[in-house]
Design an enzyme around this catalytic site. Sequence first.
Site, PDB file in Angstrom:
ATOM      1  N   ARG A  75       0.805  -1.219   0.000  1.00 11.63           N
ATOM      2  CA  ARG A  75       0.000   0.000   0.000  1.00 11.63           C
ATOM      3  C   ARG A  75       0.842   1.275   0.000  1.00 11.63           C
ATOM      4  O   ARG A  75       0.327   2.367  -0.240  1.00 11.63           O
ATOM      5  CB  ARG A  75      -0.953  -0.007   1.222  1.00 11.63           C
TER       6      ARG A  75
ATOM      7  N   ARG B  61      29.534  22.951   2.481  1.00 12.51           N
ATOM      8  CA  ARG B  61      29.079  21.680   1.921  1.00 12.51           C
ATOM      9  C   ARG B  61      29.365  20.492   2.814  1.00 12.51           C
ATOM     10  O   ARG B  61      28.465  19.747   3.137  1.00 12.51           O
ATOM     11  CB  ARG B  61      29.698  21.482   0.554  1.00 12.51           C
TER      12      ARG B  61
ATOM     13  N   TYR C 159      40.829  22.287  -8.217  1.00  8.56           N
ATOM     14  CA  TYR C 159      40.631  21.133  -9.101  1.00  8.56           C
ATOM     15  C   TYR C 159      41.320  21.390 -10.431  1.00  8.56           C
ATOM     16  O   TYR C 159      41.080  22.420 -11.072  1.00  8.56           O
ATOM     17  CB  TYR C 159      39.124  20.933  -9.295  1.00  8.56           C
TER      18      TYR C 159
HETATM   19  C1  UD1 Z   1      -2.186  -5.507  11.235  1.00  8.16           C
HETATM   20  C2  UD1 Z   1      -3.135  -6.377  12.045  1.00  8.16           C
HETATM   21  C3  UD1 Z   1      -4.371  -5.557  12.383  1.00  8.16           C
HETATM   22  C4  UD1 Z   1      -3.972  -4.312  13.147  1.00  8.16           C
HETATM   23  C5  UD1 Z   1      -2.911  -3.514  12.398  1.00  8.16           C
HETATM   24  C6  UD1 Z   1      -2.351  -2.446  13.330  1.00  8.16           C
HETATM   25  C7  UD1 Z   1      -2.826  -8.699  11.340  1.00  8.16           C
HETATM   26  C8  UD1 Z   1      -3.353  -9.821  10.529  1.00  8.16           C
HETATM   27  N1  UD1 Z   1      -3.507  -7.554  11.289  1.00  8.16           N
HETATM   28  O1  UD1 Z   1      -2.803  -5.203  10.012  1.00  8.16           O
HETATM   29  O2  UD1 Z   1      -5.271  -6.321  13.171  1.00  8.16           O
HETATM   30  O3  UD1 Z   1      -5.128  -3.515  13.401  1.00  8.16           O
HETATM   31  O4  UD1 Z   1      -1.828  -4.346  11.987  1.00  8.16           O
HETATM   32  O5  UD1 Z   1      -1.469  -1.596  12.657  1.00  8.16           O
HETATM   33  O6  UD1 Z   1      -1.830  -8.880  12.025  1.00  8.16           O
HETATM   34  N2  UD1 Z   1       4.651  -8.512   8.212  1.00  8.16           N
HETATM   35  C9  UD1 Z   1       5.626  -9.473   8.099  1.00  8.16           C
HETATM   36  N3  UD1 Z   1       5.373 -10.564   7.329  1.00  8.16           N
HETATM   37  C10 UD1 Z   1       4.194 -10.760   6.698  1.00  8.16           C
HETATM   38  C11 UD1 Z   1       3.203  -9.770   6.809  1.00  8.16           C
HETATM   39  C12 UD1 Z   1       3.452  -8.653   7.582  1.00  8.16           C
HETATM   40  O7  UD1 Z   1       6.698  -9.349   8.691  1.00  8.16           O
HETATM   41  O8  UD1 Z   1       4.064 -11.791   6.039  1.00  8.16           O
HETATM   42  C13 UD1 Z   1       4.945  -7.301   9.019  1.00  8.16           C
HETATM   43  C14 UD1 Z   1       4.939  -6.044   8.163  1.00  8.16           C
HETATM   44  O9  UD1 Z   1       6.241  -5.750   7.705  1.00  8.16           O
HETATM   45  C15 UD1 Z   1       4.409  -4.993   9.150  1.00  8.16           C
HETATM   46  C16 UD1 Z   1       3.612  -5.787  10.166  1.00  8.16           C
HETATM   47  O10 UD1 Z   1       3.950  -7.134   9.984  1.00  8.16           O
HETATM   48  O11 UD1 Z   1       5.474  -4.323   9.801  1.00  8.16           O
HETATM   49  C17 UD1 Z   1       2.104  -5.582  10.010  1.00  8.16           C
HETATM   50  O12 UD1 Z   1       1.721  -5.981   8.699  1.00  8.16           O
HETATM   51  P1  UD1 Z   1       0.656  -5.160   7.869  1.00  8.16           P
HETATM   52  O13 UD1 Z   1       0.494  -5.814   6.568  1.00  8.16           O
HETATM   53  O14 UD1 Z   1       0.968  -3.725   7.904  1.00  8.16           O
HETATM   54  O15 UD1 Z   1      -0.664  -5.428   8.740  1.00  8.16           O
HETATM   55  P2  UD1 Z   1      -2.006  -4.573   8.743  1.00  8.16           P
HETATM   56  O16 UD1 Z   1      -2.794  -4.921   7.546  1.00  8.16           O
HETATM   57  O17 UD1 Z   1      -1.708  -3.172   8.999  1.00  8.16           O
HETATM   58 CA    CA Z   2       0.159  -1.984   9.181  1.00  9.57          CA
END
Ligand code: UD1
Ligand code: CA
Length: 471
Positions: free
Chosen positions: A17, A337, A391
């Site tokens: 996103r 700089r 230079y």
């Molecule tokens: C997540 C939560 C949601 C919460 C929100 C809060 C889940 C399923 N959902 O949603 O309930 O309200 O955060 O901000 O947990 N990541 C990994 N590996 C993966 C997927 C994600 O390491 O396979 C990490 C991402 O880098 C990120 C974090 O987990 O830092 C959260 O992932 P993201 O996709 O942002 O979750 P949200 O959809 O925001």
């Molecule tokens: Ca998130």
Amino acid sequence: MEPNATVVILAAGSGTRMKSRKAKVLHEAGGLALVEHVVRAALTVAAPGHIVVVTGHQADQVEDLLQGRGLRFARQTEQNGTGHALEACRDAVPEHEGLLIVLYGDCPLLRASTLASLVRQHNLARATATVITTEVPNPTGYGRCILDEDNCVRAIVEEKVATAEQKAVRVINSGIYCFDAATLWQKLGEIVPNPVSGEYYLTDIVEILNASGHKVHSLLHGDYGELLGINTKVELSEADGILRRRKNTDLMLAGAVIRRPETVSIDVDVTVGIDTIIDPFCQLTGSTTIGENCHIGAGAILSDTRIDDDVEIAPYTIIGRSVVETGASIGPFARLRMDNHVGAGSHIGNFVELKKTRFGKGVKAGHLAYLGDSEIGAGTNIGAGTITCNYDGSKKHRTVIGEGAFIGSNSTLVAPLEVGGTAYIAAGSVITETVPEGALGIGRGRQSNKEGWVEKRKSAPATSSRPADGQ
Ligand code: UD1
Ligand code: CA
């Protein structure tokens, strides 16, 4: 610091996103990568060896950024959701007992005090799991928390699978959890892929725990702004704004004056001494430190620079990676700089550019000069329009000027060059050879006046436009 706590930071996702070629957690807010903020929060509860960062998308870059601090890393090679990411670090976690705190790498505004209350409340309640929740005006995108009559969390329902009724719930999951580690590691394998997205959602652990008789406590946090998860560049800019407002407030409470702070942008690691005045539209970045009683004029941009006490930086001055000693004054419209050192009480005026140049005490370069790869002794005066020709088309050369010298205006100093202490350079000179201490160096054509030239021109025959030279 919690002696028996382990923190896992999930930072493997690509951040679709964000619409970026760069991994989400590497984007900066307040002058630091998102994941750096989270690591700093984690370091307030656990020792570095008890912090595990799960990396995946652009793992090398994320690990490079966090290198050298004794943190542990685990790789999630395919990003199959937050539950899968936690599973990916099972073997890298040093202890499977005590407390396990899970943080998301995209939650940069979390304060150490909030993390401390999470641990305190979790321990007091002897809970198996505690989730920080908060009520937001617009819950779109967040997991909704379904609470029971005791305010415990029965389930977290993700946006993608929520019913219209569930979507109306405004209490959301912050993504900050504290677990009893042993129970979590035992139950984590029970998470199954989400039927809609195919991902393993860590949030499903809530229902799994409830089903086996473990209550999941909720710590309702009043300030939802602190729990913002960054998914888009709009949220990135919101987080950046919040961090900078916090920074300005902290600096003002500590004694700095910031005029029109809403226009001033200061990175989180910058320090500013008491009674220093920062005018509108300044940017202070990186590791910049500013002493006491300075005045930083409007529109100044200072990065990775040390400014000592009582320094005046006039408006629209740009300084990168340099040191400015006490009582110096620089600008307006000056540019330093990189790798410059300006001695105490020196003055650099408008449209002067410095690069890799060292001024002793009380050097003056008041107007329109370029001084590169130079060393300039204490008390020397550099006239307007002085240029160091550092230079030669392939290499850079140094110019060394002694103490108390006087460089006349519009001098061209062809490096490598030495000008001795107290020496004078006549204005308009091109200097290519050493000028000894106490000498006058002149390197320019002599002036000659043609007496009566104008009259002769007037009386010259109409065919000739002007008298020939020497007539
Ligand atoms: C997540 C939560 C949601 C919460 C929100 C809060 C889940 C399923 N959902 O949603 O309930 O309200 O955060 O901000 O947990 N990541 C990994 N590996 C993966 C997927 C994600 O390491 O396979 C990490 C991402 O880098 C990120 C974090 O987990 O830092 C959260 O992932 P993201 O996709 O942002 O979750 P949200 O959809 O925001
Ligand atoms: Ca998130």
